[in-house]
Design a protein around this motif. Structure first.
Motif, PDB file in Angstrom:
ATOM      1  N   LEU A 177      -4.491  -0.967   2.884  1.00 43.27           N
ATOM      2  CA  LEU A 177      -4.336  -0.285   1.592  1.00 43.27           C
ATOM      3  C   LEU A 177      -5.271   0.914   1.500  1.00 43.27           C
ATOM      4  O   LEU A 177      -4.863   2.008   1.096  1.00 43.27           O
ATOM      5  CB  LEU A 177      -4.633  -1.254   0.452  1.00 43.27           C
ATOM      6  N   LYS A 178      -6.510   0.712   1.862  1.00 44.05           N
ATOM      7  CA  LYS A 178      -7.505   1.785   1.803  1.00 44.05           C
ATOM      8  C   LYS A 178      -7.151   2.908   2.777  1.00 44.05           C
ATOM      9  O   LYS A 178      -7.236   4.093   2.444  1.00 44.05           O
ATOM     10  CB  LYS A 178      -8.884   1.214   2.125  1.00 44.05           C
ATOM     11  N   GLN A 179      -6.721   2.533   3.977  1.00 46.27           N
ATOM     12  CA  GLN A 179      -6.422   3.523   5.004  1.00 46.27           C
ATOM     13  C   GLN A 179      -5.202   4.369   4.643  1.00 46.27           C
ATOM     14  O   GLN A 179      -5.198   5.587   4.839  1.00 46.27           O
ATOM     15  CB  GLN A 179      -6.193   2.812   6.339  1.00 46.27           C
ATOM     16  N   ASP A 180      -4.165   3.761   4.090  1.00 47.44           N
ATOM     17  CA  ASP A 180      -2.917   4.467   3.811  1.00 47.44           C
ATOM     18  C   ASP A 180      -2.914   5.191   2.470  1.00 47.44           C
ATOM     19  O   ASP A 180      -2.062   6.045   2.228  1.00 47.44           O
ATOM     20  CB  ASP A 180      -1.739   3.495   3.834  1.00 47.44           C
ATOM     21  N   ALA A 181      -3.844   4.857   1.582  1.00 47.39           N
ATOM     22  CA  ALA A 181      -3.814   5.403   0.230  1.00 47.39           C
ATOM     23  C   ALA A 181      -4.047   6.913   0.225  1.00 47.39           C
ATOM     24  O   ALA A 181      -4.745   7.467   1.074  1.00 47.39           O
ATOM     25  CB  ALA A 181      -4.862   4.706  -0.633  1.00 47.39           C
ATOM     26  N   ASP A 182      -3.469   7.575  -0.769  1.00 50.81           N
ATOM     27  CA  ASP A 182      -3.734   8.996  -0.982  1.00 50.81           C
ATOM     28  C   ASP A 182      -5.076   9.197  -1.673  1.00 50.81           C
ATOM     29  O   ASP A 182      -5.724  10.230  -1.489  1.00 50.81           O
ATOM     30  CB  ASP A 182      -2.633   9.609  -1.855  1.00 50.81           C
ATOM     31  N   ASN A 183      -5.474   8.244  -2.494  1.00 51.26           N
ATOM     32  CA  ASN A 183      -6.699   8.350  -3.288  1.00 51.26           C
ATOM     33  C   ASN A 183      -7.864   7.667  -2.588  1.00 51.26           C
ATOM     34  O   ASN A 183      -7.684   6.931  -1.610  1.00 51.26           O
ATOM     35  CB  ASN A 183      -6.506   7.687  -4.662  1.00 51.26           C
ATOM     36  N   VAL A 184      -9.065   7.888  -3.122  1.00 50.97           N
ATOM     37  CA  VAL A 184     -10.219   7.085  -2.721  1.00 50.97           C
ATOM     38  C   VAL A 184     -10.110   5.767  -3.457  1.00 50.97           C
ATOM     39  O   VAL A 184     -10.176   5.717  -4.694  1.00 50.97           O
ATOM     40  CB  VAL A 184     -11.535   7.799  -3.066  1.00 50.97           C
ATOM     41  N   ILE A 185      -9.913   4.695  -2.716  1.00 54.30           N
ATOM     42  CA  ILE A 185      -9.563   3.418  -3.324  1.00 54.30           C
ATOM     43  C   ILE A 185     -10.208   2.286  -2.545  1.00 54.30           C
ATOM     44  O   ILE A 185     -10.437   2.385  -1.340  1.00 54.30           O
ATOM     45  CB  ILE A 185      -8.009   3.243  -3.347  1.00 54.30           C
ATOM     46  N   ASP A 186     -10.536   1.197  -3.255  1.00 53.41           N
ATOM     47  CA  ASP A 186     -10.965  -0.051  -2.631  1.00 53.41           C
ATOM     48  C   ASP A 186     -10.158  -1.179  -3.238  1.00 53.41           C
ATOM     49  O   ASP A 186      -9.829  -1.152  -4.431  1.00 53.41           O
ATOM     50  CB  ASP A 186     -12.456  -0.306  -2.856  1.00 53.41           C
ATOM     51  N   SER A 187      -9.841  -2.176  -2.426  1.00 51.82           N
ATOM     52  CA  SER A 187      -8.998  -3.280  -2.892  1.00 51.82           C
ATOM     53  C   SER A 187      -9.574  -4.613  -2.465  1.00 51.82           C
ATOM     54  O   SER A 187     -10.280  -4.718  -1.455  1.00 51.82           O
ATOM     55  CB  SER A 187      -7.572  -3.149  -2.333  1.00 51.82           C
ATOM     56  N   ILE A 188      -9.247  -5.628  -3.243  1.00 45.74           N
ATOM     57  CA  ILE A 188      -9.490  -7.021  -2.866  1.00 45.74           C
ATOM     58  C   ILE A 188      -8.154  -7.743  -2.927  1.00 45.74           C
ATOM     59  O   ILE A 188      -7.416  -7.619  -3.916  1.00 45.74           O
ATOM     60  CB  ILE A 188     -10.501  -7.702  -3.794  1.00 45.74           C
ATOM     61  N   VAL A 189      -7.812  -8.476  -1.877  1.00 44.36           N
ATOM     62  CA  VAL A 189      -6.512  -9.122  -1.737  1.00 44.36           C
ATOM     63  C   VAL A 189      -6.705 -10.632  -1.688  1.00 44.36           C
ATOM     64  O   VAL A 189      -7.655 -11.133  -1.082  1.00 44.36           O
ATOM     65  CB  VAL A 189      -5.790  -8.626  -0.463  1.00 44.36           C
ATOM     66  N   GLY A 194       0.820  -1.187   0.000  1.00 46.06           N
ATOM     67  CA  GLY A 194       0.000   0.000   0.000  1.00 46.06           C
ATOM     68  C   GLY A 194       0.854   1.236   0.000  1.00 46.06           C
ATOM     69  O   GLY A 194       2.061   1.191  -0.184  1.00 46.06           O
ATOM     70  N   THR A 195       0.259   2.372   0.225  1.00 45.37           N
ATOM     71  CA  THR A 195       0.970   3.628   0.244  1.00 45.37           C
ATOM     72  C   THR A 195       1.438   3.891   1.657  1.00 45.37           C
ATOM     73  O   THR A 195       0.660   4.224   2.535  1.00 45.37           O
ATOM     74  CB  THR A 195       0.054   4.768  -0.219  1.00 45.37           C
ATOM     75  N   ALA A 196       2.708   3.726   1.930  1.00 45.60           N
ATOM     76  CA  ALA A 196       3.252   3.990   3.253  1.00 45.60           C
ATOM     77  C   ALA A 196       3.482   5.480   3.379  1.00 45.60           C
ATOM     78  O   ALA A 196       4.580   5.984   3.221  1.00 45.60           O
ATOM     79  CB  ALA A 196       4.543   3.206   3.461  1.00 45.60           C
ATOM     80  N   SER A 197       2.413   6.202   3.680  1.00 47.43           N
ATOM     81  CA  SER A 197       2.480   7.659   3.639  1.00 47.43           C
ATOM     82  C   SER A 197       2.128   8.286   4.979  1.00 47.43           C
ATOM     83  O   SER A 197       1.592   9.364   5.044  1.00 47.43           O
ATOM     84  CB  SER A 197       1.544   8.200   2.548  1.00 47.43           C
ATOM     85  N   SER A 198       2.405   7.609   6.083  1.00 52.13           N
ATOM     86  CA  SER A 198       2.095   8.187   7.377  1.00 52.13           C
ATOM     87  C   SER A 198       2.949   9.415   7.610  1.00 52.13           C
ATOM     88  O   SER A 198       4.053   9.550   7.083  1.00 52.13           O
ATOM     89  CB  SER A 198       2.348   7.144   8.476  1.00 52.13           C
ATOM     90  N   ARG A 199       2.464  10.342   8.443  1.00 53.55           N
ATOM     91  CA  ARG A 199       3.177  11.579   8.672  1.00 53.55           C
ATOM     92  C   ARG A 199       4.483  11.333   9.395  1.00 53.55           C
ATOM     93  O   ARG A 199       5.389  12.176   9.369  1.00 53.55           O
ATOM     94  CB  ARG A 199       2.300  12.544   9.486  1.00 53.55           C
TER      95      ARG A 199
END
Length: 891
Positions: free
Chosen positions: A74-86, A7-12
């Motif tokens: 993935l959904k929580q860390d993403a910059d975009n509005v996104i949904d995923s299936i894993v 996912g997007t590892a974008s935490s502050r």
């Protein structure tokens, strides 16, 4: 040691954004693992990921619970509005193809045909872009890949982007679907997996094998670390579909005063076989911690044979004194028809097609300095589609016909007599010699970079990139018209031509009938030509059908990640713009008829150029660590289909006063269909596998593409010309709600239960323009309401899933009438549809898992109708119920 999940590892806490590339192994095998997972970063494009950090571990994600946790993160860390299936495990997805899997995602609606899900809509619209690990993939002349052609067993995960950012490739006005797979560095060590199994289809009465396998390893060498992956896949899929149908009600007052009724009432028996086979490779080389080089490739084939057997009944085709009718009470609509000596048409439509697709890529990622990451990639994609579709019509007479137009929201068609089963009484009538060939190819280069300043201020990083792509597409086919058969030839007079249709699973009135064999039509096409037309030569390719498009696209983007505090609440944002320029050259042939009715073809070339500026902004507000709010704005586009851009026009000249001057053509001046999109969300993550989220969205469209009939002069004569045009504005708005939780607090074995549920309400349509037929009405194909309820269980060695999907009715076609020009017909509406699918798994050992799966467990019955499903049903369709048994092996 730091640990990340895909996912997007974008935490502050990590705004230096030298993002860790420890990749969660979420499961994949075979076909698609050739494509790069360059950091599994969402939403960043594949080539924008940093070189792997040796301090980051790789997590092997297995199990239903961990898959749900990964998708949630993935959904929580993403910059975009996104949904995923894993995926639950390597090669283990709950459905048979990507389109079927996507039906579980909030806001996704699918249509099913020929025994499987195919068409995918995001929030009710078909304008999507499809990516494989951030890279464009397509099928021949299409703008996207057919998602139904991708087996779910090959996947790691699927991301659905409902908001977009500047680095994401343009092309999906409704959204972007990114299919994610693995590379060898995604695994810690040697890994091998295989899936062996089979599926039984009840209506096809067949059991077919499914095989897939993958082997991957990585080595430390004197030249650095090296990894290699190989995969294979082979899936055979027999299928069947059965239909009973009637045509639009028209005037039948010759049989009774003011009577209306269907002209035709008949049946269809559809059966066939699909074979999907693929092989792939992927190599990675990391000479040092700052540089990675990769090369990979994919080759796949999709072969399909199909037979559609039509029984086209004409219950009115007899003298009026041999027809008895009744009306639906209170209406003038026919309810029952009793007739004798009814003329009928029996038709076999055979199809044999082969699609081949390949993609090869080389690329590199380089950490040039601690704050600068660079990457580049070159990819070549090639796709071919070769098809033949011979159609042979025959005719006979039914001794009697009994029709009920509304038998339980379905037509009922009972035809009897020896002429239905006796080949000596069935006469050949006409032959359609159809075949064609499509190609598509692209060369795609891109380069990307990210600069991260040393200080952690307002600007967290700046990303930039360029892309150059050349896309070629061509299509040509035989003339669509038929040739009348030589008179007096019966089906019995040709050895091997006669077949009998398989029986139906339900009593629709006529169980089976004799019909030409599809295999004979495909394997002896020249003989059929000789038999029906007197010549074995194939019908010439139609130059008027030809088009060749060369499209060059140049794009550049820049985006910046920002961070600030709104009072006491931290805010992260990604702001950017993408500029895309497209130059297109289209070659085609104009077709006209001269005074002697001879067709004349004139080559024509059209050139066009356009530039689109696509701004985007995605903001995430952290109310609490577990409570997020988002706001997203972005402009998106979908380019016209290549066939719509065809500059050729086929003119049919008037013949005295009997034919109106008419023509059909494309429109090389079509502009992309664009949208201004707004999304606002609230997301509560109350546990690692527990969340509740809500989204409100609004899309404002411009340039909606519709077909219009306009008057145009050609050689001094006015023609009614049908061609696509940009003329309308519209909107789409709605609400999405989603919930997920495993109930760990329950005692004992009950703690294994979990639930996923989501619901979407959508409304919208064309709001202005020159197409009255569509004004202020919902988009065709749009269901206002859809939902999914998925029960989960995972405890010890057992896991299970039971998924129910439902969507409300939708309009398939407005003003459906034999004479659409007068717009006076009734709307064709598809009744609510649903699907219940399930799976049960037991882990024998750490390496061996047994799986039992089932699809269409409720034996869903598709229905469509005009205005009222009780009085005016059109089609009823039945699909296969599938039961599968497989074994997953993993080392």
């Amino acid at each position: 040691m730091n640990t990340t999940i895909n996912g997007t590892a974008s935490s502050r806490a990590q705004h230096s954004l030298v993002l860790k590339s420890g990749v969660a192994v979420l499961a994949a095998a075979g076909l698609l693992s050739a494509f790069p997972v360059l950091a599994q970063e969402a939403p960043a494009a594949a080539t924008e990921t940093p070189v792997a950090d040796p301090n980051v571990s790789v997590i092997t994600v297995t199990g239903m619970r961990r898959a749900a946790e990964s998708a949630q993160k993935l959904k929580q860390d993403a910059d975009n509005v996104i949904d995923s299936i894993v995926a639950d495990d390597i090669g283990k997805f709950p459905d048979t193809n990507v389109a079927q899997t996507l039906a579980r995602v909030t806001g996704i609606q699918v249509r099913r045909d020929a025994g499987e899900a195919n068409t995918v809509l995001i929030r009710g619209l078909p304008g999507i872009a499809t990516l494989l690990n951030g890279r464009e993939m397509f099928t021949t002349t299409g703008r996207y890949i057919q998602l139904a052609d991708i087996p779910s067993t090959m996947l790691q995960r699927v991301d659905v982007y409902k908001s977009q950012s500047a680095d994401l490739m343009e092309g999906g006005v409704a959204g972007v679907i990114d299919v994610r797979t693995n590379r060898p560095f995604d695994f810690k060590e040697f890994t091998a997996s295989a899936q062996v199994g089979g599926k039984n289809k009840d209506k096809a009465n067949a059991t077919d094998p499914e095989l897939s396998g993958m082997i991957s390893n990585r080595w430390k060498t004197g030249a650095g670390e090296v990894g290699a992956l190989f995969g294979v896949s082979s899936v055979k899929d027999s299928y069947a579909e059965e239909r009973v149908f009637q045509t639009f009600p028209i005037d039948k007052s010759f049989a009774a005063p003011n009577l209306t009724g269907p002209d035709l009432v008949g049946l269809q028996n559809i059966h066939g076989e699909r074979k999907r086979q693929a092989a792939n490779y992927a190599f990675q080389w990391k000479p040092n911690a700052d540089l990675e080089v990769y090369a990979e490739g994919l080759y796949s084939t999709f072969k399909r044979t199909n037979e559609t057997d039509f029984f086209v009944g004409l219950p009115w085709a007899t003298s009026p004194d041999q027809i008895k009718v009744t009306k639906i009470p209170g209406t003038n609509q026919t309810e029952t028809i009793n007739s004798t000596n009814s003329f009928t048409i029996l038709s076999t439509q055979a199809l044999r097609s082969k699609t081949t697709s390949s993609q090869h890529a080389v690329g590199a990622k380089w950490r040039a300095t601690p704050g600068l990451r660079l990457s580049s990639e070159l990819a070549v994609t090639d796709s071919k589609y070769d098809w033949a579709n011979p159609i042979l019509d025959t005719s006979t007479t039914a001794d009697s016909a009994y029709i009920k137009t509304n038998a339980g929201k379905s037509p009922y068609a009972q035809y009897t007599g020896s002429g239905l089963s006796d080949p000596t009484k069935i006469v050949l009538s006409q032959f359609f010699d159809r075949y064609g060939y499509d190609t598509g190819k692209s060369t795609d280069w891109r380069a990307d970079g990210t600069w991260t300043p040393e200080s952690d201020g307002f600007f967290k990083d700046v990303s930039f990139g360029v892309r150059a792509n050349e896309r070629k597409a061509s299509s040509i086919k035989a003339n669509e018209s038929s040739v009348q058969s030589r008179p007096g030839i019966t089906m019995a007079s040709v050895p091997g031509l006669s077949c009998t249709t398989p029986g139906m699973s339900e009593n629709y009135g006529t169980a089976s009938w004799a019909t030409p064999c599809a295999g004979y039509l495909l394997n002896n096409t020249a003989s059929v030509r000789e038999l029906t037309t007197g010549s074995s030569a194939a019908k010439p390719i139609d130059p008027a059908s030809f088009f060749r498009n060369t499209e060059k696209n140049y794009a550049a983007y820049a985006k910046t990640r920002v961070g600030f505090d709104l009072g006491k609440y931290p805010v992260e944002g990604v702001i950017g713009v993408r500029v895309s320029k497209t130059d297109s050259t289209i070659d085609a042939n104009n077709a006209t008829t001269d005074i002697n009715n001879n067709t004349v073809y004139t080559p024509t070339t059209s050139k066009s150029s356009g530039t689109e500026v696509l701004p985007s902004a995605n903001f995430k507000l952290e109310i609490r660590k577990d409570l997020l709010a988002r706001f997203a704005y972005n402009k998106t586009l979908t380019r016209p289909d290549f066939a719509q851009l065809n500059p050729a026009t086929a003119y049919i000249k008037p013949n005295g006063t009997t034919n109106v001057a008419s023509a059909t053509g494309g429109n090389p001046g079509l502009k992309p269909f664009t949208a201004q999109n707004f999304d606002a969300t609230m997301e509560w993550y109350f546990a690692s596998t527990g969340s509740v989220s809500g989204t409100v969205f609004r899309h404002n469209f411009d340039g909606y593409i519709v077909n219009r009939v306009v008057s145009e002069n050609f050689e001094g004569v006015p023609y009614n010309v049908t061609r696509p045009t940009n003329s309308d504005k519209g909107h789409l708005q709605g609400v999405e709600l989603a919930y997920q939780q495993f109930y760990d607090g329950l005692p004992g074995w009950l703690s294994g239960f979990g639930l996923q549920a989501n619901v979407t309400y959508t409304e919208g349509g064309v709001t202005s323009g020159n197409t009255p037929l569509l004004l202020d009405k919902p988009f065709q194909g749009l269901s206002r309401l859809s939902y999914n309820i998925v029960g989960l269980y995972e405890k010890d060695a057992w896991s299970a899933r039971l998924a129910y999907n439902w969507r409300s009715k939708f309009v398939d076609l407005y003003a459906d009438t034999p004479d659409r020009a007068n717009l006076a017909g009734k709307d064709l509406i598809v009744a609510p549809s649903s699907s219940l699918d399930g799976s049960l798994s037991y882990k024998l050992t750490k390496q061996v898992t047994l799986n039992l799966t089932g699809t269409n467990l409720l034996n869903f019955k598709y229905r469509d109708y005009w205005d009222n499903e009780n009085d005016f049903p059109r089609d009823t369709r039945r699909y296969d119920r599938t039961v599968g048994l497989s074994m997953n092996l993993k080392y």
